[in-house]
Design a protein around this motif. Structure first.
Motif, PDB file in Angstrom:
ATOM      1  N   PRO A   1       4.361   3.550  -4.677  1.00  0.00           N
ATOM      2  CA  PRO A   1       3.719   4.522  -5.568  1.00  0.00           C
ATOM      3  C   PRO A   1       3.003   3.787  -6.708  1.00  0.00           C
ATOM      4  O   PRO A   1       3.453   2.740  -7.168  1.00  0.00           O
ATOM      5  CB  PRO A   1       4.886   5.361  -6.100  1.00  0.00           C
ATOM      6  N   GLU A   2       1.899   4.346  -7.113  1.00  0.00           N
ATOM      7  CA  GLU A   2       1.165   3.759  -8.238  1.00  0.00           C
ATOM      8  C   GLU A   2       1.765   4.265  -9.538  1.00  0.00           C
ATOM      9  O   GLU A   2       1.717   5.455  -9.828  1.00  0.00           O
ATOM     10  CB  GLU A   2      -0.314   4.127  -8.158  1.00  0.00           C
ATOM     11  N   GLU A   3       2.358   3.363 -10.267  1.00  0.00           N
ATOM     12  CA  GLU A   3       2.924   3.692 -11.566  1.00  0.00           C
ATOM     13  C   GLU A   3       2.401   2.676 -12.564  1.00  0.00           C
ATOM     14  O   GLU A   3       2.435   1.479 -12.304  1.00  0.00           O
ATOM     15  CB  GLU A   3       4.452   3.605 -11.544  1.00  0.00           C
ATOM     16  N   PRO A   4       1.933   3.157 -13.690  1.00  0.00           N
ATOM     17  CA  PRO A   4       1.499   2.182 -14.698  1.00  0.00           C
ATOM     18  C   PRO A   4       2.703   1.433 -15.255  1.00  0.00           C
ATOM     19  O   PRO A   4       3.803   1.986 -15.324  1.00  0.00           O
ATOM     20  CB  PRO A   4       0.833   3.044 -15.773  1.00  0.00           C
TER      21      PRO A   4
ATOM     22  N   ARG B   1       2.797  -4.153 -20.150  1.00  0.00           N
ATOM     23  CA  ARG B   1       1.333  -4.250 -20.109  1.00  0.00           C
ATOM     24  C   ARG B   1       0.825  -5.172 -21.219  1.00  0.00           C
ATOM     25  O   ARG B   1      -0.005  -6.052 -20.982  1.00  0.00           O
ATOM     26  CB  ARG B   1       0.711  -2.867 -20.251  1.00  0.00           C
TER      27      ARG B   1
ATOM     28  N   GLY C   1       0.804  -1.219   0.000  1.00  0.00           N
ATOM     29  CA  GLY C   1       0.000   0.000   0.000  1.00  0.00           C
ATOM     30  C   GLY C   1       0.833   1.263   0.000  1.00  0.00           C
ATOM     31  O   GLY C   1       0.357   2.334  -0.365  1.00  0.00           O
ATOM     32  N   ARG C   2       2.090   1.159   0.402  1.00  0.00           N
ATOM     33  CA  ARG C   2       2.978   2.333   0.422  1.00  0.00           C
ATOM     34  C   ARG C   2       3.712   2.541  -0.897  1.00  0.00           C
ATOM     35  O   ARG C   2       4.363   3.564  -1.092  1.00  0.00           O
ATOM     36  CB  ARG C   2       3.983   2.197   1.564  1.00  0.00           C
TER      37      ARG C   2
END
Length: 85
Positions: A58-61, A67, A55-56
């Motif tokens: 960072p959200e990075e695609p 992908r 949860g800590r």
């Protein structure tokens, strides 16, 4: 449901427990087992720590090529088998 869960059942149910998706009887049986079993208690703490650590992040695609590779893999895995001849 029986009164006492096994360790195997706890490991199977842990995600539902952590997501709050258990009915009260199952949750009580889960908590009773964890209270009495040091191995499952440790496993529960490890899962909670993993979730907190993730949860800590960072959200990075993902990069586009990663992908696409993941989507290709998922589509192949999820594809129904061809009809038998």
């Amino acid at each position: 449901m029986k009164a006492m869960l096994t360790c195997e059942e706890v490991t199977t149910l842990i995600t539902r427990y952590l997501e709050g998706q258990m009915e009260w009887r199952q949750r009580v049986a889960f908590r009773c087992h964890v209270a009495l079993c040091p191995h499952c208690r440790r496993y529960l703490r490890q899962m909670q720590a993993t979730i907190a650590a993730l949860g800590r992040l960072p959200e990075e695609p993902p990069p586009p090529e990663v992908r696409e590779a993941l989507l290709k893999h998922y589509r192949a895995w999820n594809k129904p088998p061809p009809p038998s001849a």
